[in-house]
Design a protein around this motif. Structure first.
Motif, PDB file in Angstrom:
ATOM      1  N   ASP A  12      11.388  53.720  15.866  1.00  0.00           N
ATOM      2  CA  ASP A  12      10.844  52.420  15.426  1.00  0.00           C
ATOM      3  C   ASP A  12      10.167  52.474  14.202  1.00  0.00           C
ATOM      4  OD1 ASP A  12       8.686  53.606  16.207  1.00  0.00           O
ATOM      5  OD2 ASP A  12       8.065  52.461  17.863  1.00  0.00           O
ATOM      6  N   GLY A  13      10.109  53.669  13.679  1.00  0.00           N
ATOM      7  CA  GLY A  13       9.548  53.932  12.109  1.00  0.00           C
ATOM      8  C   GLY A  13       7.982  54.270  12.248  1.00  0.00           C
ATOM      9  N   LYS A  14       7.560  54.321  13.492  1.00  0.00           N
ATOM     10  CA  LYS A  14       5.970  54.841  13.730  1.00  0.00           C
ATOM     11  C   LYS A  14       5.949  56.350  13.632  1.00  0.00           C
ATOM     12  CE  LYS A  14       4.408  50.503  16.059  1.00  0.00           C
ATOM     13  NZ  LYS A  14       3.947  50.190  17.270  1.00  0.00           N
ATOM     14  N   ALA A  15       5.145  56.776  13.265  1.00  0.00           N
ATOM     15  CA  ALA A  15       4.965  58.330  13.264  1.00  0.00           C
ATOM     16  C   ALA A  15       4.758  58.929  14.781  1.00  0.00           C
ATOM     17  CB  ALA A  15       3.696  58.809  12.267  1.00  0.00           C
ATOM     18  N   ARG A  16       5.222  59.910  14.722  1.00  0.00           N
ATOM     19  CA  ARG A  16       5.103  60.629  16.187  1.00  0.00           C
ATOM     20  C   ARG A  16       3.851  61.429  16.146  1.00  0.00           C
ATOM     21  NH1 ARG A  16      10.875  63.140  17.392  1.00  0.00           N
ATOM     22  NH2 ARG A  16      10.436  63.795  15.263  1.00  0.00           N
ATOM     23  N   ASP A  17       2.837  61.414  17.163  1.00  0.00           N
ATOM     24  CA  ASP A  17       1.894  62.353  17.248  1.00  0.00           C
ATOM     25  C   ASP A  17       2.374  63.633  17.748  1.00  0.00           C
ATOM     26  OD1 ASP A  17      -0.612  63.639  17.529  1.00  0.00           O
ATOM     27  OD2 ASP A  17      -1.160  62.225  19.144  1.00  0.00           O
ATOM     28  N   GLN A  18       2.699  64.394  16.697  1.00  0.00           N
ATOM     29  CA  GLN A  18       2.921  65.866  16.791  1.00  0.00           C
ATOM     30  C   GLN A  18       1.976  66.893  17.149  1.00  0.00           C
ATOM     31  OE1 GLN A  18       5.786  66.472  13.643  1.00  0.00           O
ATOM     32  NE2 GLN A  18       7.640  65.518  14.998  1.00  0.00           N
ATOM     33  N   MET A  19       0.635  66.375  16.858  1.00  0.00           N
ATOM     34  CA  MET A  19      -0.458  67.177  17.141  1.00  0.00           C
ATOM     35  C   MET A  19      -0.860  67.221  18.527  1.00  0.00           C
ATOM     36  SD  MET A  19      -1.178  68.810  14.357  1.00  0.00           S
ATOM     37  CE  MET A  19      -3.056  69.246  14.575  1.00  0.00           C
ATOM     38  N   ASP A  20      -0.732  65.950  19.108  1.00  0.00           N
ATOM     39  CA  ASP A  20      -1.128  65.715  20.694  1.00  0.00           C
ATOM     40  C   ASP A  20      -2.488  65.534  20.807  1.00  0.00           C
ATOM     41  OD1 ASP A  20      -0.786  64.960  23.282  1.00  0.00           O
ATOM     42  OD2 ASP A  20      -0.385  66.983  24.090  1.00  0.00           O
ATOM     43  N   TYR A  21      -2.973  64.553  19.842  1.00  0.00           N
ATOM     44  CA  TYR A  21      -4.377  64.161  19.805  1.00  0.00           C
ATOM     45  C   TYR A  21      -4.832  63.857  21.208  1.00  0.00           C
ATOM     46  CZ  TYR A  21      -4.375  64.628  14.763  1.00  0.00           C
ATOM     47  OH  TYR A  21      -4.175  65.321  13.576  1.00  0.00           O
ATOM     48  N   GLU A  22      -4.072  63.207  21.972  1.00  0.00           N
ATOM     49  CA  GLU A  22      -4.655  62.524  23.106  1.00  0.00           C
ATOM     50  C   GLU A  22      -5.183  64.048  24.198  1.00  0.00           C
ATOM     51  OE1 GLU A  22      -5.288  59.888  24.703  1.00  0.00           O
ATOM     52  OE2 GLU A  22      -4.792  58.885  22.890  1.00  0.00           O
ATOM     53  N   ALA A  23      -4.124  65.084  23.991  1.00  0.00           N
ATOM     54  CA  ALA A  23      -4.681  66.351  24.917  1.00  0.00           C
ATOM     55  C   ALA A  23      -5.961  67.041  24.303  1.00  0.00           C
ATOM     56  CB  ALA A  23      -3.240  67.188  24.900  1.00  0.00           C
ATOM     57  N   LEU A  24      -5.922  66.853  22.824  1.00  0.00           N
ATOM     58  CA  LEU A  24      -7.064  67.696  22.246  1.00  0.00           C
ATOM     59  C   LEU A  24      -8.251  66.843  22.334  1.00  0.00           C
ATOM     60  CD1 LEU A  24      -5.468  68.253  18.636  1.00  0.00           C
ATOM     61  CD2 LEU A  24      -5.891  69.858  20.496  1.00  0.00           C
ATOM     62  N   GLN A  25      -8.074  65.481  22.524  1.00  0.00           N
ATOM     63  CA  GLN A  25      -9.473  64.611  22.754  1.00  0.00           C
ATOM     64  C   GLN A  25      -9.688  64.843  24.179  1.00  0.00           C
ATOM     65  OE1 GLN A  25      -9.111  60.493  21.649  1.00  0.00           O
ATOM     66  NE2 GLN A  25      -9.917  59.873  23.602  1.00  0.00           N
ATOM     67  N   GLN A  26      -8.753  64.986  25.194  1.00  0.00           N
ATOM     68  CA  GLN A  26      -9.107  65.070  26.713  1.00  0.00           C
ATOM     69  C   GLN A  26      -9.836  66.422  26.724  1.00  0.00           C
ATOM     70  OE1 GLN A  26      -5.799  65.032  29.271  1.00  0.00           O
ATOM     71  NE2 GLN A  26      -6.524  66.727  30.399  1.00  0.00           N
ATOM     72  N   GLU A  27      -9.337  67.579  25.933  1.00  0.00           N
ATOM     73  CA  GLU A  27     -10.129  68.888  26.396  1.00  0.00           C
ATOM     74  C   GLU A  27     -11.469  68.765  25.922  1.00  0.00           C
ATOM     75  OE1 GLU A  27      -9.474  73.227  24.483  1.00  0.00           O
ATOM     76  OE2 GLU A  27      -7.635  72.042  24.574  1.00  0.00           O
ATOM     77  N   ALA A  28     -11.673  68.136  24.694  1.00  0.00           N
ATOM     78  CA  ALA A  28     -13.037  68.049  24.007  1.00  0.00           C
ATOM     79  C   ALA A  28     -13.912  67.075  25.006  1.00  0.00           C
ATOM     80  CB  ALA A  28     -13.077  67.245  22.847  1.00  0.00           C
ATOM     81  N   LEU A  29     -13.476  66.011  25.509  1.00  0.00           N
ATOM     82  CA  LEU A  29     -14.210  65.232  26.584  1.00  0.00           C
ATOM     83  C   LEU A  29     -14.589  65.856  27.740  1.00  0.00           C
ATOM     84  CD1 LEU A  29     -12.767  61.577  25.626  1.00  0.00           C
ATOM     85  CD2 LEU A  29     -15.009  62.565  24.795  1.00  0.00           C
ATOM     86  N   ARG A  30     -13.521  66.493  28.120  1.00  0.00           N
ATOM     87  CA  ARG A  30     -13.981  67.408  29.694  1.00  0.00           C
ATOM     88  C   ARG A  30     -14.983  68.394  29.097  1.00  0.00           C
ATOM     89  NH1 ARG A  30     -11.132  65.307  33.392  1.00  0.00           N
ATOM     90  NH2 ARG A  30      -9.054  64.260  32.786  1.00  0.00           N
TER      91      ARG A  30
END
Length: 169
Positions: A12-30
């Motif tokens: 769809d032309g949008k960049a894929r999150d290959q860093m998996d920021y959601e998982a990094l954020q989850q780890e930080a918040l936990r």
């Protein structure tokens, strides 16, 4: 060469999150939850009026509790760490604590990945996580409003974290 053909771009032309920021954020918040529990487990316990409401999925791998509690709360349970808790032991991936249920001490072990909500009402601090699927030991966080209430997460909506509460005034 179209945008969909570029490395890191979805069709769809949008960049894929290959860093998996959601998982990094989850780890930080936990990690915030773990650090708060480590302070509460210290020799002085919870400072001031601080206390925690911790909701968690009871059907996530690694949750350990007496069978009668798991039967009573087959999906989700909320515990309160305030005045009467014992043996609070935060570890790297889970914590354990003894609480009273019906006047009887019961030991619980809860992986941080099972937590769906962490709330300290003394300062209106709330972290809310998307629930794990049964049996899974990981969850993706859904950022919540500063005050408790129903959280609405949308795949299309941007994830925004306000840092104002951490700034010195």
């Amino acid at each position: 060469m179209g945008a969909a053909n570029l490395p890191g771009m979805a069709k769809d032309g949008k960049a894929r999150d290959q860093m998996d920021y959601e998982a990094l954020q989850q780890e930080a918040l936990r990690g915030v939850v773990r650090a708060a529990l480590e302070r509460a487990a210290g020799p002085r316990g919870l400072p001031g009026e601080h206390h925690f409401y911790i909701s968690f999925r009871t059907d996530v791998a690694g949750v350990s509790a007496p069978q009668e509690l798991l039967a009573r709360y087959p999906d989700e349970m909320t515990i309160v760490l305030q005045n009467q808790y014992w043996d609070l032991a935060p570890a790297e991936s889970a914590f354990s604590v003894t609480l009273q249920f019906g006047g009887q001490p019961k030991s619980l072990s809860i992986p941080y990945a099972a937590i769906t909500r962490f709330y300290d009402p003394s300062v209106q601090y709330l972290l809310q996580f998307a629930p794990s699927a049964p049996g899974q030991a990981s969850a993706r966080p859904a950022l919540a409003p500063e005050k408790p209430g129903p959280a609405v997460a949308s795949e299309e909506a941007p994830k925004i974290v306000s840092l104002d509460q951490f700034r010195k005034k």
